[in-house]
Every structure is written in structure tokens, then in C-alpha cells.
Design an enzyme around this catalytic site. Sequence first.
Site, PDB file in Angstrom:
ATOM      1  N   TRP A 104      46.037  -1.849  65.217  1.00 46.23           N
ATOM      2  CA  TRP A 104      45.950  -0.546  64.565  1.00 46.23           C
ATOM      3  C   TRP A 104      47.085   0.363  65.017  1.00 46.23           C
ATOM      4  O   TRP A 104      47.577   1.187  64.226  1.00 46.23           O
ATOM      5  CB  TRP A 104      44.578   0.075  64.811  1.00 46.23           C
ATOM      6  CG  TRP A 104      43.480  -0.896  64.502  1.00 46.23           C
ATOM      7  CD1 TRP A 104      42.497  -1.356  65.337  1.00 46.23           C
ATOM      8  CD2 TRP A 104      43.272  -1.581  63.249  1.00 46.23           C
ATOM      9  NE1 TRP A 104      41.699  -2.264  64.698  1.00 46.23           N
ATOM     10  CE2 TRP A 104      42.143  -2.434  63.415  1.00 46.23           C
ATOM     11  CE3 TRP A 104      43.921  -1.563  62.016  1.00 46.23           C
ATOM     12  CZ2 TRP A 104      41.668  -3.252  62.397  1.00 46.23           C
ATOM     13  CZ3 TRP A 104      43.456  -2.384  60.995  1.00 46.23           C
ATOM     14  CH2 TRP A 104      42.336  -3.215  61.192  1.00 46.23           C
ATOM     15  N   ASP A 176      44.128   8.128  67.954  1.00 51.55           N
ATOM     16  CA  ASP A 176      43.241   7.414  67.033  1.00 51.55           C
ATOM     17  C   ASP A 176      42.049   6.934  67.853  1.00 51.55           C
ATOM     18  O   ASP A 176      42.165   6.008  68.649  1.00 51.55           O
ATOM     19  CB  ASP A 176      43.986   6.234  66.411  1.00 51.55           C
ATOM     20  CG  ASP A 176      43.097   5.351  65.524  1.00 51.55           C
ATOM     21  OD1 ASP A 176      41.894   5.660  65.388  1.00 51.55           O
ATOM     22  OD2 ASP A 176      43.608   4.360  64.982  1.00 51.55           O
ATOM     23  N   LYS A 200      32.072   3.518  63.102  1.00 57.32           N
ATOM     24  CA  LYS A 200      31.818   2.839  64.372  1.00 57.32           C
ATOM     25  C   LYS A 200      30.690   3.542  65.134  1.00 57.32           C
ATOM     26  O   LYS A 200      29.659   2.960  65.412  1.00 57.32           O
ATOM     27  CB  LYS A 200      33.080   2.807  65.238  1.00 57.32           C
ATOM     28  CG  LYS A 200      34.339   2.359  64.531  1.00 57.32           C
ATOM     29  CD  LYS A 200      34.329   0.894  64.146  1.00 57.32           C
ATOM     30  CE  LYS A 200      35.698   0.487  63.620  1.00 57.32           C
ATOM     31  NZ  LYS A 200      35.757  -0.909  63.177  1.00 57.32           N
TER      32      LYS A 200
END
Length: 364
Positions: A104, A176, A200
Site C-alpha cells: 500500500w 495511512d 477494518k
Amino acid sequence: MTQRIINFNPGPCALPLPALQTAQAELLDFQGTGMSIMEISHRSKEYEAVHNEAKSLILEHLGFDAAEWDVLFLGGGAHLQFFMVPYNFLGDGRKADYVNTGTWSKGAIKEARLLFPEAIREAASTEADRFDHVPRWEEIEVDPQAAYVHLTSNNTIFGTQWPTLPTKSPVPVFVDMSSDFLARRIDGQAIDLIYAGAQKNAGPAGVTIVVLRKGAVERCRKGISAMLSYKTHLDANSLYNTPPCFSIYMVRNVMRWIRDSGGIDAIEAANRKKGELLYGCLDRNPGFFKPHARPDSRSLMNVTFRLPSEEFEAKLIADAKKAGFQGLKGHRSVGGIRVSMYNAISVANIEALVSFLEEFARTV
């Protein structure tokens, strides 16, 4: 009686049962409106109360002062933030540093370079070590002229996590936090912006949470697309266009669950206990389970490991499914086993999994 499995899916993932039950009870008639939360106007006082409560609880759980911070609810997932962050904060000759610790992070770097190819510097990378750790913050030489330094706090695919986030930095830190948002208490003094896909720890897929210092938006570039401008959404309280109302409502429900569970410190204590249990099991069986992450970078959210062979891994996944454990297959890019134990996964769930793994290692 509905039969629910123990859900280790990496995202969308397990949601707290009380949050789901609240939605179930209110689905057809939200607070006497005669309509579902999915049907009422996003301009109505009933929806606005949900929207603002979700924002307030997020800041409360983070321990951030509402006078200094704001919360945005946006679409597009973290992937859109890979683009929005540099689109807003770079240009006009400004540059940024990025720390590359996994898939990511690489995605964020790629999107930023599409916009400003000469402005993005990789300040540190662990790719040469197959992303088995995160660098120590004090080892990274951040460009003091950078507009920001970007890092990914938890790496779902490789199972690594920053043990702590930086508390001092020569430039603002952008994080992030999609996969460990509200999983532990953080010190935000060096941070100016956090973004996280909700799916999540905070709610279902469909909404992205952006937490930013109120003054940060003043550094954003002028004359950019309204829909991609943080200032647009900040000025409109995330109601510039129709927001993902049901997803935000579910975020509100999850925030209430965190509060009712004892707050962020209780959540963190449970997450650390889960880590102790599962990594303890893996370390007791070193000839059979091989964790990917180095001990000093082990994630409390995503535990990744290999077995002696792919055949053993396939058998474990199949046997686990029969035993009521779902979602243990590693990411397609790396294989192996991955246990995603986000906030809604209980200590008892991990105790049950550890018992299964111990028996599997003993008898297979």
C-alpha cells in the site's frame, strides 16, 4: 438462532455484533421516521445527528481536541487518498517524502508520482528485505523542505506495523492508518493528517475517514477540483455531495461500541493480549510456523506466517473452515496464512484459534 463463524477476513472484516444488532433493529424504521437510515435525507436533522456523533466519537477515541482537528467522511477508499493527498498538498514546486514498507505504501508512491513525478522521494524502503520490518524512525533522514512525510502505519499483506508513530518530525507526518485505525492510542503531536478506509476497524466498506488538523487545509493548493479538495468537504461538513450515509451510520454504531467497551485503552489492551496469544503459539512451534515479520515490527492486526509446505497451508485453511474459522488464506501476492484480528475479534476468538493451531501442529 443465527450461526456466526469466527471471521478473520482481512477486509471487509468482522464487525462488532452490537453494532450489527443496532442496525438490524433500526433497519426499517430509524428513530420513528418510518424510513430506513438508507432512505432519509442526508440533510435531515435525524441523519445530521448521526453524522456529527460519529465525528465527535472518532475524535474522542483518538484523544484529539475538536478545536484543533476535524473529521471528513469521503468516498473512494484509501486508494483515492493516495491521489488526493499529493493533489491537495503538492504542486507549485513542493516535494514530499514517502516511506515504503509494503504494497500500500508502493501504491501511494505510484499515485503521487503520476501527478508529480519529480516531487516524490522515497525516504526509506524495506523492500530489499521483502518488507519483513519497518525502519526505525530515527534512522530516516526526512527532507526538512518537504511538504510532508507519508507512512503506512500497518501493512496488511506482510504483517508489519510501526510499534509507535513518530512524535517529532521536521515536517508534518501524514499516515495511512487504514488497517490499524483506532486499534491503539497514538500521539498525534507530529501528525497533521490521517486517512483510513473504514472496513477494518471502523465500519463497513464505502466510507473513508480523514482526520486532519484544522490549519492543514490552509496549505492546500488553490484552484483544484472541488470534489477532490479537502477544503470543499471541510467547509461542507462532508455533505458537499450525498455521503455514504449507511456506512457512516455503521461507523457511528462501531464508535459507540468502542465507547461501551471501555474506550481506546481497553481496545488496545485486548489487541495486545491477542498478539501475545497468537505470536506465543507461533514462537512455541518454530519448526512448523514461520512468521514473516521480524519480532520488533510484528503487527497486532495482521499476523502472517508460512508452514513447511503449501500442502500443509492448504490443509490448515480447509480444516480451519470446518472448525468455524474463516478467512485465513494469505494475500494472493505472498501466499501463506494471514490472521486478521481487528478490533471486533475477541480475545476468546484468538484463544480458540490458538487451540486449533496447537492441535494442528501436533497432529498433522
